[in-house]
Design an enzyme around this catalytic site. Structure first.
Site, mmCIF file in Angstrom:
data_model
loop_
_atom_site.group_PDB
_atom_site.id
_atom_site.type_symbol
_atom_site.label_atom_id
_atom_site.label_comp_id
_atom_site.label_asym_id
_atom_site.label_seq_id
_atom_site.Cartn_x
_atom_site.Cartn_y
_atom_site.Cartn_z
ATOM 1 N N GLY A 117 2.310 6.459 -10.727
ATOM 2 C CA GLY A 117 1.391 7.269 -11.743
ATOM 3 C C GLY A 117 0.083 7.086 -10.902
ATOM 4 N N LYS B 62 11.150 0.674 0.336
ATOM 5 C CA LYS B 62 10.343 -0.294 -0.291
ATOM 6 C C LYS B 62 11.053 -1.764 0.290
ATOM 7 C CE LYS B 62 8.429 2.708 -3.957
ATOM 8 N NZ LYS B 62 8.949 3.184 -5.244
ATOM 9 N N THR C 93 -2.273 13.277 -6.352
ATOM 10 C CA THR C 93 -2.299 12.536 -7.508
ATOM 11 C C THR C 93 -2.896 11.181 -7.109
ATOM 12 O OG1 THR C 93 -0.303 13.514 -8.076
ATOM 13 C CG2 THR C 93 -0.912 11.220 -9.097
ATOM 14 N N VAL D 231 4.463 -0.369 -2.234
ATOM 15 C CA VAL D 231 5.554 -0.815 -3.119
ATOM 16 C C VAL D 231 5.288 -1.385 -4.478
ATOM 17 C CG1 VAL D 231 7.479 -2.815 -3.252
ATOM 18 C CG2 VAL D 231 6.476 -1.820 -0.755
ATOM 19 N N ASP E 214 14.029 5.983 -1.407
ATOM 20 C CA ASP E 214 12.918 5.463 -1.703
ATOM 21 C C ASP E 214 13.091 4.028 -2.061
ATOM 22 O OD1 ASP E 214 9.756 5.928 -2.685
ATOM 23 O OD2 ASP E 214 10.716 4.846 -4.399
ATOM 24 N N GLU F 148 -0.712 -2.181 -0.235
ATOM 25 C CA GLU F 148 -0.133 -2.809 -1.531
ATOM 26 C C GLU F 148 0.452 -1.766 -2.263
ATOM 27 O OE1 GLU F 148 0.958 -5.122 -3.779
ATOM 28 O OE2 GLU F 148 -0.594 -6.384 -2.891
#
Lengths: 440, 440
Positions: B302, B205, B13, B132, B201, B129
């Site tokens: 996304g 972060k 993705t 997170v 998860d 970058e």
């Protein structure tokens, strides 16, 4: 340990804040930068008033020219403001090969192209994160983080004074003049508030953001600007009934070969996160083709928030100096030879939704006349609300339109005003509501 | 025109998104960077599936090792994920003197100190970058924009899957399992959702953000983590009555010589802007001594939002390469020799407000027994709500406490659970409300 030497011009609010951070956080900054930042000179016409900072002997002086001509100094902080002395000093600093950090949006918006040219020829940096949105890193976000995006729109609350006043009117139902006087008493508005409340300060900021977002030359003059002084508690109350809040927005949108760019009081739906940005806070939403919407939110003014952005710029430049990488990023984000002259669309050509309030004579046929004139100009009404008869004088008729062209709306209102069916001129407030056209 | 060559490992993705942006926006990026970015190789085990991108002949290959060993390639994009192959490839790329861009928070949170050491010895950059907050520029903001601030706290919604599920439970009053199944069906949750819904998860972060904010070595293991699977519509409804929403928050606060760092479902007041961050959006508020609070808000995951952050990092590194300024900023923002081992406080020692719901037997004296045990442990009750008798079984008793110590609360709940006055174990939800102590 390498040392970078700084000269500060202007020890007012932001200058004092920058001096405080550089002094109090010297060790913290050194731990991040790997070098020391030394405030070699601070220049101000008033060297007597205590700023709460202990400057070493000979640091605090009167003569700003001495600072920009000092061969020892690497970075100049221009914290004077205004477009005359600040400009002359900045141009001399650039000539002298010094890097410059500024918060001066008025100067950049008016003379940014000239400053860009001079800095680029001389190979020095001019950093200006503090000029827009105070502590919000909007310049860095546009110029660096979103570099892989075609930016298509920006919407911002960029003036804390206006947002504070509108928030007071909204919360307390007081008149603009009362809210302004309170803001002045509380230090949220200047004695001469016109630059803020008339929207020009916001326009300066949008001119800078447009250049960064779209790779265009700075264009301040063509941005349409309307301030907040005509906003009344009555219109705010009507807005609420329709699900909107009123904010002074900077709006810009990339069109095919031009940009929309305008500053005006705007109705936005409660669902828009900007509608919840209150008091003296600022926020800006940037729309890019990869990120969708990204929003930054924080204090847009004030001593330390603004100074935080100044110090961020100083460290950025210092890092470039330590790596011999000055000019690593072009001033407005785009390579100078790729900057285009993109025109700003005249407001009259823009199409949007409108809120219109008429103070109508309380007699038969008025509504029909008004809606007839609007209809003749192709303006379609989405909803109308007429308050019942009042004991005396005019009754408010409030209309929300479907998408209509500004020129048509203005022509219709001027035609309606010429008749003897409305009292005072109609109130016009523009609406930004991306879902507003669902049923049209 | 100088050219920077890129090798992409993993065309899933995010990898596909990065390839799309680099391909489709090649000219736009060149206008900003002043150099071309060329995707020399893309490696994936599956080179058959159409990604909707036209790669040149020989670009799309199976062998990732060939890419990290290619002497022509300047920057490696590690978009494979996981902690085994991705780690080996990343370490080899670093050894080979290549710069690396990654979105791999699990790897950085677990092996960040080792990667930092290797990159720093070899003089290459590792940019992350995208690890997170997706498109939100939180790494850049902490490492660059806020460099003049002592950061004292961070509060974030950093997992879009959890936020989506909690938003569905909140809006529709459905059970966690139902909301999870819907999120899976809609592509907002993985088939194995445990890494997200169990909070790990988010912890990855936060471990990265802590290092950046406080200049500390990466410490994942000591962060207390609690997921969202026990959140019920009933507790969300009670929260609403008290003026709170429930969000999975990453919370960190700098204490005198330690940090609080914890991930758990948290009640926050409606007035906290994070309470309005819904669906799969992310947001993070950073508190610094100069800026006050600054908030970033956007899509945390996304294809294109994450790829936007990847491309931002690529351009940052490319700019350093063009200026011979690699290593311009240390990996975690702080000079390696200034990084400290700051300990993470055990959750038991932390003091906060609590929401506790008991399923109490419907008989006399139960409330008195419960409040007695809480009182004996020094836990002071701010408000209590007991619903009227129900036809069968237990009645909910809901309590909000004043500031109390986690260890005391847990001991009291364990003591209460051991009695025969409550049915199922009590529900405990922590509260973050800076105004919650006004009356205490």
């Amino acid at each position: 340990m390498k040392e970078i030497r700084i000269g500060l011009l202007g020890c007012g609010t932001v200058g004092t804040g920058a001096a405080r951070i550089l002094t109090e956080h010297a060790d913290l900054i050194e731990s991040r930068l790997g070098a020391g930042l030394t405030l070699k000179h601070v220049a101000d016409i008033d060297t007597e008033t205590d700023r709460g900072i202990r400057f070493g002997a000979g640091v605090f002086i009167n003569d700003a020219w001495q600072v920009v001509d000092d061969p020892d100094i690497d970075i100049i902080l221009e914290m004077i403001g205004g477009k005359t002395l600040a400009r002359d000093l900045m141009m001399r600093a650039i000539e002298n090969g010094k890097h410059v950090v500024t918060a001066n949006k008025a100067l950049l918006a008016s003379h940014g192209n000239e400053i860009l040219g001079a800095a680029s020829r001389r190979g020095v940096e001019v950093a200006y994160e503090a000029s827009v949105g105070g502590c919000m890193p909007i310049i860095k976000t546009l110029r660096e983080s979103l570099v892989g995006n075609r930016i298509s729109a920006m919407t911002g609350i960029l003036n804390g004074t206006c947002n504070y006043i509108l928030s007071r009117i909204t919360d307390e139902g007081i008149a603009f003049e009362t809210a302004l006087a309170q803001a002045q008493a509380e230090g949220f508005a200047e004695a001469d508030p016109s630059l803020d409340v008339d929207g020009l300060d916001t326009a300066h900021k949008l001119a800078i953001l447009n250049a960064l977002a779209y790779g265009m030359a700075i264009n301040l003059d063509d941005i349409a600007v309307e301030g907040i002084s005509s906003i009344t508690p009555m219109d705010i109350a009507f807005a609420r009934q329709f699900g909107y809040r009123i904010k002074l927005l900077a709006i810009s949108k990339l069109r095919e070969d031009a940009v929309e760019a305008r500053i005006h009081p705007t109705m936005i739906p409660f669902s828009n996160p900007l509608s919840n940005v209150n008091a003296n806070l600022n926020a800006v939403t940037v729309t890019g083709d990869a990120v969708g919407d990204v929003m930054l939110y924080g204090y847009g003014a004030g001593m330390l928030p603004t100074a935080s952005a100044v110090v961020g710029d100083v460290v950025d430049i210092a890092r470039n100096l330590l790596s011999n990488a000055a000019g690593r990023i072009p001033l407005f984000g785009c390579q100078p030879d790729r900057i285009r002259n993109i025109s700003v669309m005249p407001l009259d050509e823009i199409t949007m939704h409108y809120y219109i309030r008429f103070a109508a004579m309380d007699r038969p046929g008025v509504l029909s006349k008004i809606s007839g004139i609007l209809g003749n100009r192709g303006i379609s009404i989405k909803s109308v609300q007429q308050k019942g008869r009042q004991s005396e004088g005019a009754v408010p008729i409030v209309m929300m339109t479907h998408q209509a062209r500004e020129a048509d709306v203005k022509a219709a209102l001027s035609e309606i005003s010429a008749l003897d069916i409305v009292g005072v001129p109609p109130v016009l407030i523009r609406i930004e509501d991306e879902n507003g056209d669902e049923e049209s």
